[in-house]
Enzyme design. Sequence first.
Site, PDB file in Angstrom:
ATOM      1  N   LYS A  11       0.835  -1.208   0.000  1.00  0.00           N
ATOM      2  CA  LYS A  11       0.000   0.000   0.000  1.00  0.00           C
ATOM      3  C   LYS A  11       0.873   1.264   0.000  1.00  0.00           C
ATOM      4  O   LYS A  11       2.104   1.186   0.195  1.00  0.00           O
ATOM      5  CB  LYS A  11      -0.934  -0.046   1.211  1.00  0.00           C
ATOM      6  CG  LYS A  11      -1.925  -1.229   1.150  1.00  0.00           C
ATOM      7  CD  LYS A  11      -2.975  -1.133   2.246  1.00  0.00           C
ATOM      8  CE  LYS A  11      -3.958  -2.282   2.147  1.00  0.00           C
ATOM      9  NZ  LYS A  11      -5.107  -2.120   3.083  1.00  0.00           N
ATOM     10  N   TYR A  51     -12.115  -2.459  -4.327  1.00  0.00           N
ATOM     11  CA  TYR A  51     -12.686  -2.679  -2.991  1.00  0.00           C
ATOM     12  C   TYR A  51     -14.223  -2.634  -3.004  1.00  0.00           C
ATOM     13  O   TYR A  51     -14.826  -2.378  -1.957  1.00  0.00           O
ATOM     14  CB  TYR A  51     -12.135  -1.631  -2.020  1.00  0.00           C
ATOM     15  CG  TYR A  51     -10.738  -1.946  -1.504  1.00  0.00           C
ATOM     16  CD1 TYR A  51     -10.490  -3.100  -0.757  1.00  0.00           C
ATOM     17  CD2 TYR A  51      -9.668  -1.084  -1.724  1.00  0.00           C
ATOM     18  CE1 TYR A  51      -9.226  -3.387  -0.267  1.00  0.00           C
ATOM     19  CE2 TYR A  51      -8.398  -1.360  -1.227  1.00  0.00           C
ATOM     20  CZ  TYR A  51      -8.191  -2.516  -0.501  1.00  0.00           C
ATOM     21  OH  TYR A  51      -6.933  -2.809   0.004  1.00  0.00           O
ATOM     22  N   PHE A  59     -15.985   2.530   6.503  1.00  0.00           N
ATOM     23  CA  PHE A  59     -14.593   2.941   6.257  1.00  0.00           C
ATOM     24  C   PHE A  59     -14.244   3.039   4.766  1.00  0.00           C
ATOM     25  O   PHE A  59     -13.099   3.351   4.413  1.00  0.00           O
ATOM     26  CB  PHE A  59     -13.615   1.976   6.952  1.00  0.00           C
ATOM     27  CG  PHE A  59     -13.769   0.516   6.553  1.00  0.00           C
ATOM     28  CD1 PHE A  59     -13.189   0.017   5.399  1.00  0.00           C
ATOM     29  CD2 PHE A  59     -14.494  -0.356   7.361  1.00  0.00           C
ATOM     30  CE1 PHE A  59     -13.329  -1.314   5.037  1.00  0.00           C
ATOM     31  CE2 PHE A  59     -14.644  -1.701   7.004  1.00  0.00           C
ATOM     32  CZ  PHE A  59     -14.046  -2.172   5.841  1.00  0.00           C
ATOM     33  N   ARG A  87      -1.156 -14.530   4.060  1.00  0.00           N
ATOM     34  CA  ARG A  87      -1.912 -13.940   5.174  1.00  0.00           C
ATOM     35  C   ARG A  87      -1.167 -14.110   6.495  1.00  0.00           C
ATOM     36  O   ARG A  87      -1.172 -13.208   7.339  1.00  0.00           O
ATOM     37  CB  ARG A  87      -3.321 -14.525   5.225  1.00  0.00           C
ATOM     38  CG  ARG A  87      -4.135 -14.049   4.011  1.00  0.00           C
ATOM     39  CD  ARG A  87      -5.543 -14.564   4.017  1.00  0.00           C
ATOM     40  NE  ARG A  87      -6.368 -13.934   5.032  1.00  0.00           N
ATOM     41  CZ  ARG A  87      -6.871 -12.696   4.929  1.00  0.00           C
ATOM     42  NH1 ARG A  87      -6.604 -11.966   3.878  1.00  0.00           N
ATOM     43  NH2 ARG A  87      -7.632 -12.215   5.878  1.00  0.00           N
ATOM     44  N   THR A  93      -5.424  -7.789  10.068  1.00  0.00           N
ATOM     45  CA  THR A  93      -5.750  -6.532   9.376  1.00  0.00           C
ATOM     46  C   THR A  93      -5.437  -5.321  10.252  1.00  0.00           C
ATOM     47  O   THR A  93      -4.877  -4.331   9.780  1.00  0.00           O
ATOM     48  CB  THR A  93      -7.256  -6.525   9.020  1.00  0.00           C
ATOM     49  OG1 THR A  93      -7.530  -7.672   8.223  1.00  0.00           O
ATOM     50  CG2 THR A  93      -7.644  -5.277   8.250  1.00  0.00           C
ATOM     51  N   ARG A 104       2.570  -6.520   9.165  1.00  0.00           N
ATOM     52  CA  ARG A 104       1.769  -5.434   9.745  1.00  0.00           C
ATOM     53  C   ARG A 104       2.231  -5.081  11.156  1.00  0.00           C
ATOM     54  O   ARG A 104       2.249  -3.902  11.524  1.00  0.00           O
ATOM     55  CB  ARG A 104       0.286  -5.800   9.696  1.00  0.00           C
ATOM     56  CG  ARG A 104      -0.285  -5.682   8.266  1.00  0.00           C
ATOM     57  CD  ARG A 104      -1.624  -6.341   8.156  1.00  0.00           C
ATOM     58  NE  ARG A 104      -2.310  -6.068   6.904  1.00  0.00           N
ATOM     59  CZ  ARG A 104      -3.271  -6.842   6.410  1.00  0.00           C
ATOM     60  NH1 ARG A 104      -3.640  -7.945   7.052  1.00  0.00           N
ATOM     61  NH2 ARG A 104      -3.868  -6.532   5.286  1.00  0.00           N
ATOM     62  N   ASN A 114      -2.182  -0.047   6.627  1.00  0.00           N
ATOM     63  CA  ASN A 114      -1.723  -1.342   7.170  1.00  0.00           C
ATOM     64  C   ASN A 114      -0.767  -2.057   6.212  1.00  0.00           C
ATOM     65  O   ASN A 114      -0.625  -3.268   6.250  1.00  0.00           O
ATOM     66  CB  ASN A 114      -2.906  -2.215   7.608  1.00  0.00           C
ATOM     67  CG  ASN A 114      -3.780  -2.667   6.464  1.00  0.00           C
ATOM     68  OD1 ASN A 114      -3.628  -2.207   5.331  1.00  0.00           O
ATOM     69  ND2 ASN A 114      -4.688  -3.580   6.732  1.00  0.00           N
ATOM     70  N   HIS A 117      -1.991  -5.566   1.395  1.00  0.00           N
ATOM     71  CA  HIS A 117      -3.264  -6.263   1.189  1.00  0.00           C
ATOM     72  C   HIS A 117      -2.931  -7.637   0.619  1.00  0.00           C
ATOM     73  O   HIS A 117      -1.991  -7.775  -0.162  1.00  0.00           O
ATOM     74  CB  HIS A 117      -4.143  -5.515   0.169  1.00  0.00           C
ATOM     75  CG  HIS A 117      -5.284  -6.352  -0.319  1.00  0.00           C
ATOM     76  ND1 HIS A 117      -6.456  -6.470   0.376  1.00  0.00           N
ATOM     77  CD2 HIS A 117      -5.394  -7.187  -1.393  1.00  0.00           C
ATOM     78  CE1 HIS A 117      -7.255  -7.322  -0.269  1.00  0.00           C
ATOM     79  NE2 HIS A 117      -6.638  -7.768  -1.343  1.00  0.00           N
ATOM     80  N   GLU A 128      -9.295 -10.940  -7.884  1.00  0.00           N
ATOM     81  CA  GLU A 128      -8.364  -9.827  -7.663  1.00  0.00           C
ATOM     82  C   GLU A 128      -7.187  -9.876  -8.651  1.00  0.00           C
ATOM     83  O   GLU A 128      -6.743  -8.841  -9.146  1.00  0.00           O
ATOM     84  CB  GLU A 128      -7.853  -9.848  -6.217  1.00  0.00           C
ATOM     85  CG  GLU A 128      -8.956  -9.504  -5.225  1.00  0.00           C
ATOM     86  CD  GLU A 128      -8.496  -9.465  -3.783  1.00  0.00           C
ATOM     87  OE1 GLU A 128      -7.300  -9.744  -3.506  1.00  0.00           O
ATOM     88  OE2 GLU A 128      -9.326  -9.141  -2.912  1.00  0.00           O
TER      89      GLU A 128
HETATM   90  P1  CMP Z   1      -7.341  -4.875   3.246  1.00  0.00           P
HETATM   91  O1  CMP Z   1      -6.814  -6.239   3.503  1.00  0.00           O
HETATM   92  O2  CMP Z   1      -6.714  -4.098   2.149  1.00  0.00           O
HETATM   93  O3  CMP Z   1      -8.916  -4.980   2.965  1.00  0.00           O
HETATM   94  C1  CMP Z   1      -9.792  -3.898   3.204  1.00  0.00           C
HETATM   95  C2  CMP Z   1      -9.149  -2.805   3.981  1.00  0.00           C
HETATM   96  O4  CMP Z   1     -10.022  -1.902   4.634  1.00  0.00           O
HETATM   97  C3  CMP Z   1      -8.335  -3.388   5.111  1.00  0.00           C
HETATM   98  O5  CMP Z   1      -7.192  -4.039   4.591  1.00  0.00           O
HETATM   99  C4  CMP Z   1      -8.060  -2.156   5.960  1.00  0.00           C
HETATM  100  O6  CMP Z   1      -6.914  -1.435   5.512  1.00  0.00           O
HETATM  101  C5  CMP Z   1      -9.280  -1.278   5.688  1.00  0.00           C
HETATM  102  N1  CMP Z   1     -10.136  -1.129   6.870  1.00  0.00           N
HETATM  103  C6  CMP Z   1     -10.386   0.026   7.520  1.00  0.00           C
HETATM  104  N2  CMP Z   1     -11.209  -0.165   8.561  1.00  0.00           N
HETATM  105  C7  CMP Z   1     -11.502  -1.483   8.580  1.00  0.00           C
HETATM  106  C8  CMP Z   1     -12.300  -2.311   9.428  1.00  0.00           C
HETATM  107  N3  CMP Z   1     -12.976  -1.818  10.471  1.00  0.00           N
HETATM  108  N4  CMP Z   1     -12.360  -3.630   9.154  1.00  0.00           N
HETATM  109  C9  CMP Z   1     -11.697  -4.156   8.086  1.00  0.00           C
HETATM  110  N5  CMP Z   1     -10.916  -3.416   7.253  1.00  0.00           N
HETATM  111  C10 CMP Z   1     -10.813  -2.098   7.498  1.00  0.00           C
END
Ligand code: CMP
Length: 139
Positions: A11, A51, A59, A87, A93, A104, A114, A117, A128
């Site tokens: 990211k 997304y 969010f 993962r 996350t 992370r 974070n 992804h 994806e």
């Molecule tokens: P990612 O794995 O890229 O998938 C969706 C992204 O939304 C996640 O990582 C986070 O960076 C972002 N995000 C922000 N708030 C939340 C939340 N409450 N739960 C899950 N993802 C979130």
Amino acid sequence: MAIERTLSIIKPDGVQRNLIGTILTRFEEAGLKIVGGRLQQLSQAEAEGFYAVHKHRPFFGELVSFMISGPVFISVLEGDDAIAKNRDLMGATNPKEAKPGTIRADFAKSIDANTVHGSDAPETAAVEIAYFFRSIELV
Ligand code: CMP
């Protein structure tokens, strides 16, 4: 174990802090092969499309704004159990919940910033990967 492919995105916070090499090294040292990759500045429409599954979540706006705040490094990783392995390497996350030694836990500053992804299941990995790469771009 099955050979799988998974989509990884470093990211904007990771690219901006020169972490591409460090993160790709973690993938390679864990036995994942990089079979395609490029730097890209996502447009708002591209980030929203990627997304789309989250579009009704509170969010969503902040997530899209963050993802277009600078270039990202998008790659496809291949190997035994690549989806789960990636993962595990990424950690939870929310970086506050990520196990020590994960990407992370080591680098992420917040749940939006974070750092990485990764696809969460075979079906999402297929969607994806196809969103960003044509099959002839993968070796
Ligand atoms: P990612 O794995 O890229 O998938 C969706 C992204 O939304 C996640 O990582 C986070 O960076 C972002 N995000 C922000 N708030 C939340 C939340 N409450 N739960 C899950 N993802 C979130």
